[in-house]
Design a protein around this motif. Structure first.
Motif, PDB file in Angstrom:
ATOM      1  N   MET A  97      37.657  43.099  34.375  1.00 27.83           N
ATOM      2  CA  MET A  97      37.112  43.301  35.709  1.00 27.83           C
ATOM      3  C   MET A  97      38.065  42.692  36.729  1.00 27.83           C
ATOM      4  O   MET A  97      38.624  41.630  36.507  1.00 27.83           O
ATOM      5  CB  MET A  97      35.729  42.653  35.836  1.00 27.83           C
ATOM      6  CG  MET A  97      35.159  42.791  37.233  1.00 27.83           C
ATOM      7  SD  MET A  97      33.624  41.924  37.561  1.00 27.83           S
ATOM      8  CE  MET A  97      32.501  42.841  36.566  1.00 27.83           C
ATOM      9  N   ILE A  98      38.239  43.370  37.839  1.00 31.43           N
ATOM     10  CA  ILE A  98      39.018  42.854  38.957  1.00 31.43           C
ATOM     11  C   ILE A  98      38.030  42.263  39.953  1.00 31.43           C
ATOM     12  O   ILE A  98      37.109  42.945  40.395  1.00 31.43           O
ATOM     13  CB  ILE A  98      39.848  43.976  39.610  1.00 31.43           C
ATOM     14  CG1 ILE A  98      40.852  44.533  38.606  1.00 31.43           C
ATOM     15  CG2 ILE A  98      40.548  43.459  40.858  1.00 31.43           C
ATOM     16  CD1 ILE A  98      41.601  45.748  39.095  1.00 31.43           C
ATOM     17  N   GLN A  99      38.221  40.983  40.273  1.00 31.65           N
ATOM     18  CA  GLN A  99      37.318  40.306  41.197  1.00 31.65           C
ATOM     19  C   GLN A  99      38.038  40.029  42.514  1.00 31.65           C
ATOM     20  O   GLN A  99      39.156  39.518  42.514  1.00 31.65           O
ATOM     21  CB  GLN A  99      36.845  38.988  40.603  1.00 31.65           C
ATOM     22  CG  GLN A  99      35.982  39.173  39.374  1.00 31.65           C
ATOM     23  CD  GLN A  99      35.483  37.845  38.856  1.00 31.65           C
ATOM     24  OE1 GLN A  99      34.754  37.148  39.542  1.00 31.65           O
ATOM     25  NE2 GLN A  99      35.898  37.497  37.651  1.00 31.65           N
ATOM     26  N   VAL A 100      37.376  40.381  43.605  1.00 35.13           N
ATOM     27  CA  VAL A 100      37.887  40.124  44.936  1.00 35.13           C
ATOM     28  C   VAL A 100      36.853  39.289  45.670  1.00 35.13           C
ATOM     29  O   VAL A 100      35.658  39.598  45.634  1.00 35.13           O
ATOM     30  CB  VAL A 100      38.151  41.451  45.695  1.00 35.13           C
ATOM     31  CG1 VAL A 100      38.560  41.181  47.139  1.00 35.13           C
ATOM     32  CG2 VAL A 100      39.219  42.271  44.975  1.00 35.13           C
ATOM     33  N   LEU A 101      37.321  38.210  46.306  1.00 28.59           N
ATOM     34  CA  LEU A 101      36.447  37.405  47.142  1.00 28.59           C
ATOM     35  C   LEU A 101      36.823  37.625  48.595  1.00 28.59           C
ATOM     36  O   LEU A 101      37.997  37.820  48.917  1.00 28.59           O
ATOM     37  CB  LEU A 101      36.587  35.914  46.817  1.00 28.59           C
ATOM     38  CG  LEU A 101      36.108  35.446  45.463  1.00 28.59           C
ATOM     39  CD1 LEU A 101      36.256  33.929  45.350  1.00 28.59           C
ATOM     40  CD2 LEU A 101      34.671  35.854  45.194  1.00 28.59           C
ATOM     41  N   ALA A 102      35.822  37.588  49.436  1.00 32.09           N
ATOM     42  CA  ALA A 102      36.032  37.680  50.876  1.00 32.09           C
ATOM     43  C   ALA A 102      35.371  36.480  51.529  1.00 32.09           C
ATOM     44  O   ALA A 102      34.222  36.155  51.227  1.00 32.09           O
ATOM     45  CB  ALA A 102      35.433  38.972  51.426  1.00 32.09           C
ATOM     46  N   SER A 140      31.518  38.514  47.031  1.00 35.77           N
ATOM     47  CA  SER A 140      32.218  38.796  45.784  1.00 35.77           C
ATOM     48  C   SER A 140      32.075  40.267  45.437  1.00 35.77           C
ATOM     49  O   SER A 140      30.973  40.805  45.434  1.00 35.77           O
ATOM     50  CB  SER A 140      31.622  37.932  44.673  1.00 35.77           C
ATOM     51  OG  SER A 140      32.163  38.276  43.428  1.00 35.77           O
ATOM     52  N   PHE A 141      33.217  40.895  45.170  1.00 31.42           N
ATOM     53  CA  PHE A 141      33.266  42.300  44.782  1.00 31.42           C
ATOM     54  C   PHE A 141      33.863  42.378  43.379  1.00 31.42           C
ATOM     55  O   PHE A 141      34.949  41.849  43.150  1.00 31.42           O
ATOM     56  CB  PHE A 141      34.149  43.118  45.729  1.00 31.42           C
ATOM     57  CG  PHE A 141      33.763  43.018  47.184  1.00 31.42           C
ATOM     58  CD1 PHE A 141      32.827  43.886  47.724  1.00 31.42           C
ATOM     59  CD2 PHE A 141      34.336  42.068  48.009  1.00 31.42           C
ATOM     60  CE1 PHE A 141      32.483  43.818  49.063  1.00 31.42           C
ATOM     61  CE2 PHE A 141      33.995  41.985  49.352  1.00 31.42           C
ATOM     62  CZ  PHE A 141      33.060  42.857  49.878  1.00 31.42           C
ATOM     63  N   GLY A 142      33.189  43.035  42.461  1.00 36.71           N
ATOM     64  CA  GLY A 142      33.705  43.198  41.104  1.00 36.71           C
ATOM     65  C   GLY A 142      33.960  44.661  40.804  1.00 36.71           C
ATOM     66  O   GLY A 142      33.051  45.493  40.903  1.00 36.71           O
ATOM     67  N   TYR A 143      35.196  44.992  40.458  1.00 40.16           N
ATOM     68  CA  TYR A 143      35.604  46.371  40.149  1.00 40.16           C
ATOM     69  C   TYR A 143      35.901  46.465  38.656  1.00 40.16           C
ATOM     70  O   TYR A 143      36.536  45.569  38.098  1.00 40.16           O
ATOM     71  CB  TYR A 143      36.861  46.745  40.933  1.00 40.16           C
ATOM     72  CG  TYR A 143      36.677  46.649  42.428  1.00 40.16           C
ATOM     73  CD1 TYR A 143      36.217  47.729  43.158  1.00 40.16           C
ATOM     74  CD2 TYR A 143      36.960  45.465  43.111  1.00 40.16           C
ATOM     75  CE1 TYR A 143      36.045  47.644  44.534  1.00 40.16           C
ATOM     76  CE2 TYR A 143      36.780  45.370  44.480  1.00 40.16           C
ATOM     77  CZ  TYR A 143      36.328  46.453  45.184  1.00 40.16           C
ATOM     78  OH  TYR A 143      36.146  46.354  46.535  1.00 40.16           O
ATOM     79  N   PRO A 144      35.493  47.537  38.004  1.00 40.69           N
ATOM     80  CA  PRO A 144      35.731  47.642  36.566  1.00 40.69           C
ATOM     81  C   PRO A 144      37.208  47.758  36.201  1.00 40.69           C
ATOM     82  O   PRO A 144      37.622  47.315  35.128  1.00 40.69           O
ATOM     83  CB  PRO A 144      34.962  48.892  36.143  1.00 40.69           C
ATOM     84  CG  PRO A 144      34.789  49.682  37.386  1.00 40.69           C
ATOM     85  CD  PRO A 144      34.751  48.695  38.522  1.00 40.69           C
ATOM     86  N   ASP A 145      38.014  48.334  37.124  1.00 36.62           N
ATOM     87  CA  ASP A 145      39.433  48.533  36.811  1.00 36.62           C
ATOM     88  C   ASP A 145      40.201  48.844  38.098  1.00 36.62           C
ATOM     89  O   ASP A 145      39.619  48.964  39.178  1.00 36.62           O
ATOM     90  CB  ASP A 145      39.616  49.654  35.785  1.00 36.62           C
ATOM     91  CG  ASP A 145      38.908  50.946  36.176  1.00 36.62           C
ATOM     92  OD1 ASP A 145      38.819  51.268  37.388  1.00 36.62           O
ATOM     93  OD2 ASP A 145      38.423  51.631  35.258  1.00 36.62           O
TER      94      ASP A 145
END
Length: 156
Positions: free
Chosen positions: A1-6, A61-66
């Motif tokens: 998973m790709i995690q992005v924080l804002a 927090s945003f979680g992207y599968p790929d």
């Protein structure tokens, strides 16, 4: 998973309570139709500053599968479909102050996520690896940080 924080900051003209109210009861509903690329979308609103000053009001927090899902999300945000989100953000966010970054997670202790979280943001010195930085943080700085917080109510 790709995690992005804002790190999202509110407009100076509204208080944290109004910011949280708008984010949760208006903005989430405006944004949700365009968030199909996400596996996770969580908002961590600042309730109390425990140590130091924070210059933001929520960690989102945003979680992207790929990578393909992340790229698809950026394409959506660059299209006219994102105009309602961008317009709403101007109503309650200080957009130039917002910061987004990809993170990698290191689990220190296993356990269930509770309804409260404590975030510690650390800038890794350029001459250290992520592993070295994590080890030094836990070994040398974490105990002092906890000791400096008066009556911590939780640690995750």
């Amino acid at each position: 998973m790709i995690q992005v924080l804002a790190l999202i900051k509110r407009l100076a003209t509204i208080d944290r309570e109004a910011f949280c109210e708008h984010y949760e009861n208006t903005h989430v509903h405006v944004a949700k139709p365009l968030l199909a690329h996400l596996d996770r979308y969580a908002r961590h609103h600042i309730d109390e500053e425990l140590y130091g000053e924070v210059d933001f009001d929520v960690v989102t927090s945003f979680g992207y599968p790929d990578k393909a899902a992340l790229d698809a999300m950026f394409a959506t945000l660059a299209s006219d479909a994102a105009l309602p989100i961008l317009e709403d953000e101007r109503n309650f966010m200080d957009k130039p102050a917002n910061r987004f970054f990809e993170v990698s997670e290191r689990i220190w202790t296993e356990g269930n996520e509770q309804d409260r979280s404590l975030f510690v943001f650390v800038a890794r010195p350029g001459d250290m690896t992520r592993t070295e930085c994590s080890r030094e943080l836990v070994r040398d700085h974490w105990p002092a940080l906890l000791a400096s917080v008066s009556a911590p109510r939780y640690v995750i």
